[in-house]
Design a protein around this motif. Structure first.
Motif, mmCIF file in Angstrom:
data_model
loop_
_atom_site.group_PDB
_atom_site.id
_atom_site.type_symbol
_atom_site.label_atom_id
_atom_site.label_comp_id
_atom_site.label_asym_id
_atom_site.label_seq_id
_atom_site.Cartn_x
_atom_site.Cartn_y
_atom_site.Cartn_z
ATOM 1 N N PHE A 35 0.822 -1.211 0.000
ATOM 2 C CA PHE A 35 0.000 0.000 0.000
ATOM 3 C C PHE A 35 0.858 1.264 0.000
ATOM 4 C CE2 PHE A 35 -2.090 3.327 2.660
ATOM 5 C CZ PHE A 35 -3.027 3.733 1.721
ATOM 6 N N THR A 36 1.962 1.260 0.747
ATOM 7 C CA THR A 36 2.805 2.455 0.809
ATOM 8 C C THR A 36 3.358 2.834 -0.549
ATOM 9 O OG1 THR A 36 4.792 1.157 1.321
ATOM 10 C CG2 THR A 36 3.463 1.899 3.189
ATOM 11 N N SER A 37 3.471 1.854 -1.440
ATOM 12 C CA SER A 37 3.940 2.137 -2.797
ATOM 13 C C SER A 37 2.779 2.391 -3.753
ATOM 14 C CB SER A 37 4.787 0.956 -3.304
ATOM 15 O OG SER A 37 5.122 1.114 -4.666
ATOM 16 N N TRP A 38 1.770 1.530 -3.708
ATOM 17 C CA TRP A 38 0.654 1.610 -4.655
ATOM 18 C C TRP A 38 -0.117 2.923 -4.535
ATOM 19 C CZ3 TRP A 38 -0.740 -0.485 -9.008
ATOM 20 C CH2 TRP A 38 -2.079 -0.473 -9.426
ATOM 21 N N LYS A 39 -0.261 3.450 -3.314
ATOM 22 C CA LYS A 39 -1.029 4.684 -3.124
ATOM 23 C C LYS A 39 -0.378 5.877 -3.807
ATOM 24 C CE LYS A 39 1.065 6.149 1.260
ATOM 25 N NZ LYS A 39 0.808 6.505 2.680
ATOM 26 N N ASN A 40 0.928 5.784 -4.054
ATOM 27 C CA ASN A 40 1.653 6.891 -4.682
ATOM 28 C C ASN A 40 1.772 6.761 -6.195
ATOM 29 O OD1 ASN A 40 2.200 8.336 -2.259
ATOM 30 N ND2 ASN A 40 3.806 6.856 -1.760
ATOM 31 N N THR A 41 1.225 5.700 -6.766
ATOM 32 C CA THR A 41 1.228 5.582 -8.221
ATOM 33 C C THR A 41 0.177 6.526 -8.807
ATOM 34 O OG1 THR A 41 -0.362 3.757 -8.106
ATOM 35 C CG2 THR A 41 1.989 3.179 -8.199
ATOM 36 N N SER A 42 0.349 6.883 -10.060
ATOM 37 C CA SER A 42 -0.604 7.771 -10.726
ATOM 38 C C SER A 42 -1.836 6.982 -11.164
ATOM 39 C CB SER A 42 0.046 8.426 -11.938
ATOM 40 O OG SER A 42 0.326 7.449 -12.927
ATOM 41 N N TYR A 43 -2.906 7.706 -11.441
ATOM 42 C CA TYR A 43 -4.091 7.047 -11.986
ATOM 43 C C TYR A 43 -3.763 6.353 -13.303
ATOM 44 C CZ TYR A 43 -7.135 9.305 -8.567
ATOM 45 O OH TYR A 43 -7.760 9.694 -7.404
ATOM 46 N N LEU A 144 -8.827 -0.719 -5.996
ATOM 47 C CA LEU A 144 -7.466 -0.589 -6.512
ATOM 48 C C LEU A 144 -7.244 0.743 -7.208
ATOM 49 C CD1 LEU A 144 -6.973 -4.198 -7.923
ATOM 50 C CD2 LEU A 144 -5.816 -3.206 -5.934
ATOM 51 N N MET A 145 -8.209 1.172 -7.999
ATOM 52 C CA MET A 145 -8.042 2.438 -8.710
ATOM 53 C C MET A 145 -8.043 3.626 -7.755
ATOM 54 S SD MET A 145 -7.280 2.110 -11.838
ATOM 55 C CE MET A 145 -7.376 3.877 -12.151
ATOM 56 N N ALA A 146 -8.640 3.476 -6.585
ATOM 57 C CA ALA A 146 -8.583 4.537 -5.573
ATOM 58 C C ALA A 146 -7.227 4.595 -4.887
ATOM 59 C CB ALA A 146 -9.679 4.338 -4.532
ATOM 60 N N GLY A 147 -6.401 3.552 -5.076
ATOM 61 C CA GLY A 147 -5.075 3.512 -4.471
ATOM 62 C C GLY A 147 -4.959 2.602 -3.274
ATOM 63 N N ASN A 148 -6.030 1.877 -2.953
ATOM 64 C CA ASN A 148 -5.982 0.893 -1.875
ATOM 65 C C ASN A 148 -5.375 -0.409 -2.380
ATOM 66 O OD1 ASN A 148 -7.577 2.437 0.162
ATOM 67 N ND2 ASN A 148 -9.219 2.185 -1.341
ATOM 68 N N THR A 149 -4.921 -1.236 -1.462
ATOM 69 C CA THR A 149 -4.635 -2.628 -1.790
ATOM 70 C C THR A 149 -5.775 -3.483 -1.259
ATOM 71 O OG1 THR A 149 -3.288 -2.834 0.226
ATOM 72 C CG2 THR A 149 -2.133 -2.362 -1.855
ATOM 73 N N CYS A 150 -5.858 -4.732 -1.732
ATOM 74 C CA CYS A 150 -7.034 -5.562 -1.448
ATOM 75 C C CYS A 150 -6.654 -6.933 -0.913
ATOM 76 C CB CYS A 150 -7.861 -5.748 -2.719
ATOM 77 S SG CYS A 150 -8.581 -4.223 -3.361
ATOM 78 N N ILE A 151 -7.330 -7.334 0.138
ATOM 79 C CA ILE A 151 -7.300 -8.708 0.628
ATOM 80 C C ILE A 151 -8.603 -9.361 0.191
ATOM 81 C CG2 ILE A 151 -7.463 -10.180 2.660
ATOM 82 C CD1 ILE A 151 -4.706 -9.280 2.443
ATOM 83 N N MET A 152 -8.520 -10.448 -0.544
ATOM 84 C CA MET A 152 -9.689 -11.123 -1.095
ATOM 85 C C MET A 152 -9.941 -12.405 -0.316
ATOM 86 S SD MET A 152 -10.362 -12.209 -5.077
ATOM 87 C CE MET A 152 -8.972 -13.361 -5.115
#
Length: 454
Positions: A35-43, A144-152
């Motif tokens: 999450f610390t990385s994914w949240k900083n990616t661009s749309y 995911l597109m909002a920048g969260n990570t997901c546990i399924m």
């Protein structure tokens, strides 16, 4: 072990080892680190990933449809359509998330004031078996597109589908651990919800279990979205286009062998056309082919589990004993292999009967007579549920009245109640809290942050 059983022949498809405590801990840590990385990616970067995943789904759609057929009984044609819808959902949010979450300027006493939307963290999705690919992506794509990570946390009976979803992300070369599959027993879920590494919970399932999920999430003050059961009314007034209404009512009731929260479950028909409309329904229902979901000619497959079959049969038997008239089906053939239930048509159903009051999950249509429009509206709202509702009439004044007064999260006028990535979906009363899909759904698991500059 998590066991998948083929509902057509009752044979074991596969079994899967559950995670132990250390494996669960590792999975949650990995999702939070990512999450610390994914949240900083661009749309744009996130969109590229989601579109690659959509392509991977389409490339594997025959295998995915086959998995759904053998794990939960969905006919192949419906399974192929489900995969396409899941891919569409991924692409829709890839194309629209930036617009849905753009900052909003709001005038105040500040030099500048606005609201921005930021991801929360690792979101837990507790998913059901009845649409194992589509319902997963209804959760995954906006989160995911909002920048969260997901546990399924998928249903124990469809772990093959869960693994196939993970394979799609791997095939798309998505970053590791933006989605993590958690194969655990249902009994473990309370501890996961209450873990400090979980920032929100999305649940699709029964109203009873949803209440427990809400209590667990509320106890640790994290947001949750609940998409729960339904007993959707389909109201047909005397001036409706009856042939089309009968077509859509049958489709809505029978799709996925009737195992859908938003299926038309209570058909409410104005008295003057009641007998005529029953004839139309019976003609369509008795022509449906029930059988092996791997047979391309099959229109109605088996129910997913034996307990679902037995509970449905209880509801039908009780309703017949209470005075319902059974025109089709209603019996389970002796020595029948698989969890099949015949397409069943119950008429003269009243509000005191079991099938009117309980959610029926299977190919059972119940029809109730309404003496006039006011009675029809009252009958439609006479339920603890409030997911979807349909009204069939050509009269614009009646359309407006039902649109405003039906107690449901979504209303279809002269059409089928369905989910659409472009439009919010969800219920009221015992049918849920919050919304999925559309611009509203992606805002459920973000921080709506107010900025004030003096």
């Amino acid at each position: 072990m998590l066991v998948s059983t083929n509902p057509h022949n009752e044979e074991c498809v596969n079994s899967y080892a559950t995670f132990n405590k250390a494996e669960i801990d590792n999975a949650l840590n990995a999702a939070n680190r990512q999450f610390t990385s994914w949240k900083n990616t661009s749309y744009e970067q996130r969109a590229q990933t989601l579109k690659a995943v959509a392509a991977a789904l389409r490339n594997d759609k025959e295998n995915l449809a086959h998995l759904m057929a053998v794990e939960m009984g969905k006919p192949l044609k419906e399974g192929l359509g489900e995969v396409e819808k899941a891919a569409w959902c991924a692409e829709h949010y890839a194309d629209n998330a930036k617009t849905y979450l753009q900052s909003e300027d709001i005038e105040s006493d500040a030099i500048e004031s606005y609201v921005c939307y930021q991801p929360l963290g690792c979101i837990l999705g507790i998913l059901p078996w009845n649409a194992p690919i589509w319902l997963a992506f209804r959760f995954l794509a906006p989160s995911l597109m909002a920048g969260n990570t997901c546990i399924m946390k998928h249903d124990p009976s469809v772990q093959g589908c869960a693994n196939a979803i993970m394979h799609a992300f791997k095939s798309a070369m998505a970053p590791d651990n933006i989605v993590t599959n958690l194969p655990i027993d249902n009994a473990e879920i309370t501890n996961i919800i209450k873990d400090r590494r979980i920032a929100g919970v999305s649940f699709t399932g029964s109203s009873a279990t949803g209440a427990k999920v809400a209590a667990d999430a509320g106890s640790v003050l994290i947001p949750y979205v609940l998409e729960l059961g339904g007993s959707d009314p389909c109201v047909v007034l005397a001036d409706a286009e009856l042939e089309k209404a009968a077509d859509i009512a049958c489709l809505s009731r029978i799709i996925n062998a009737g195992q859908s929260c938003i299926a038309a479950k209570r058909i409410i028909v104005e008295e003057s056309i009641y007998d005529q409309f029953i004839t139309l329904l019976k003609d369509r229902l008795e022509r449906l082919k029930v059988g092996d979901p791997l047979d391309n000619a099959t229109q109605v497959g088996p129910l997913a589990r034996k307990d679902i079959q037995q509970n449905l049969h209880r509801q039908v038997k009780e309703s017949i004993e209470q005075g319902a008239n059974c025109l089709l089906g209603g019996t389970i053939p002796d020595n029948q292999k698989g969890y099949y239930y015949p397409v069943t048509l119950l008429t003269d159903v009243t509000p005191s009967m079991t099938v009117f009051n309980e959610e029926t999950f299977g190919p059972v249509m119940c029809v109730t007579k309404a003496k006039d429009i006011n009675t029809a509206l009252n009958l439609a709202n006479q339920t603890v549920y409030g997911l979807g509702a349909a009204i069939w009439t050509k009269n614009l004044e009646h359309q407006q009245r039902f649109m405003q007064e039906l107690q449901a999260g979504q209303v279809a006028v002269n059409g089928i109640v369905k989910t659409d990535p472009r439009l919010p979906s969800g219920g009221i009363k015992s049918s849920g809290i919050g919304r999925e899909l559309g611009p509203h759904g992606i805002r459920e698991f973000v921080n709506c942050k107010q900025i004030w500059v003096g």
